[in-house]
Design a protein around this motif. Structure first.
Motif: not given
Length: 371
Positions: A312, A330, A265, A226, A244-245, A338, A241
């Motif tokens: 996302k 969020e 998250i 984050y 993050m991935e 997530k 997203y």
């Protein structure tokens, strides 16, 4: 993680102006439109860690939702440049953790993410020895289940000495009967980037962690996926997203086993707005913001959010007196999307910053944790 900051006058004004609107704002049009199927976390044996602060918002939310939490990690202890640790945990957090079988694993951080203080404690033999004794004493005296390092603003030149410090600390803390983990800033590659901002982020925030060596030593890593964008960057998602991935793929490729990764998250949102004070004049400002408070601001401006299915997350912008404000949001839907990354990559669980800032509907998708 973020360090506590004294609210600026404009933030205090925003908070005061919106406090009365928070209750109706909880009826969030974004989340209420979703059919949120409960996710029974214990079925996947996911470990749910939530960070907390010693304030009413954090403590009240933890007490209300402790049955859905595996580990609570209050950001309350700091280690100074001599290795001495100071701080205390709210008695209400301790009581609720014991009552609900939640593991108590507080953070130990370099206060204010002070670079010089962290460098000294890592490199000075006397300070380092004091730090080892302080960590073991903290574990024993506070009757903790574990300790988590939150050492940030760590220069890349201290990468190896930080790893050595962590190995020594793990031995000390394990002998005292606690686990030791670390919150680490993520990266997607080892490219310092083209701009001074990217290079600064790599050299002082992202590049200093040897993930594989740390994972070999520690019980697990909380991988802080984050703060992709912050008050110090251009506007963008808190935790997109794809980013993050990509961060997950990088750390797995580095050899860190999935069972050692707790995915970060966010439960907070980010809000950009025009600011002014007599010292600096007018400029764009941004801050982390609690979901209910942001919804109150948006409702007062009749602002509508748009779901970004790539990132996302929700995005919104709206005018106030002719000047636009914007937010990346969020909520429960973003959290649920997530959380799927934890399952997809078979990670040990998730680490959420920060309890008390979340969309209340988030708890509807988290079943009780098996303890």
């Amino acid at each position: 993680m973020r360090t506590p900051r004294r609210p600026s006058p404009i933030r205090r004004a925003i908070r005061a102006a919106t406090r009365a609107a928070i209750v109706p704002a909880l009826r969030c049009a974004m989340s209420s439109a979703l059919l949120l199927t409960p996710i029974v976390a214990h079925a996947q044996r996911l470990e749910g860690l939530w960070y907390a602060r010693n304030n009413d918002e954090s403590v009240n939310s933890f007490v209300a939702n402790a049955a859905r939490i595996s580990i609570v990690s209050p950001q309350v202890f700091s280690m100074d440049s001599t290795g001495v640790i100071r701080g205390s945990i709210s008695p209400r957090i301790v009581e609720a953790a014991k009552k609900n079988g939640v593991k108590l694993v507080p953070l130990v951080m370099n206060p204010g993410f002070d670079l010089a203080a962290l460098h000294r404690v890592l490199n000075d033999a006397t300070a380092r020895a004091t730090a080892m004794r302080s960590l073991a004493a903290l574990c024993r005296d506070q009757h903790l289940d574990g300790i988590q390092f939150d050492f940030e603003n760590l220069h890349v030149s201290d990468r190896d000495v930080f790893t050595a410090f962590t190995r020594e600390a793990t031995d000390s803390v394990h002998r005292a009967g606690c686990t030791l983990s670390a919150a680490v800033v993520p990266r997607t590659d080892d490219d310092r980037g083209p701009l001074p901002y990217h290079q600064w982020m790599y050299d002082y925030w992202r590049g200093a962690y040897d993930y594989k060596a740390l994972a070999d030593t520690l019980d697990f890593l909380s991988y802080m996926t984050y703060a992709q964008h912050t008050s110090g960057s251009t506007p963008g998602p808190v935790a997109g997203y794809p980013w993050m991935e990509a961060s997950i793929k990088y750390v797995l490729a580095a050899g860190v086993p999935p069972r050692k990764i707790s995915l970060g998250i966010p439960s907070y949102s980010d809000y950009w707005y025009p600011g002014y004070n007599v010292k600096t004049g007018s400029r764009s400002q941004a801050s982390d913001i609690e979901y209910p408070r942001l919804r109150a601001i948006m409702d007062s401006a009749h602002a509508k959010a748009t779901w970004d299915d790539t990132q996302k997350a929700w995005f919104a912008q709206w005018p106030r007196n002719g000047v636009f404000e914007l937010a990346w949001i969020e909520d429960a839907r973003a959290f649920k999307a997530k959380l799927e990354l934890v399952r997809k990559y078979k990670l040990r669980g998730y680490s959420v910053w920060l309890i008390g800032t979340e969309d209340p509907a988030t708890w509807n998708i988290l079943g009780p944790i098996a303890k």
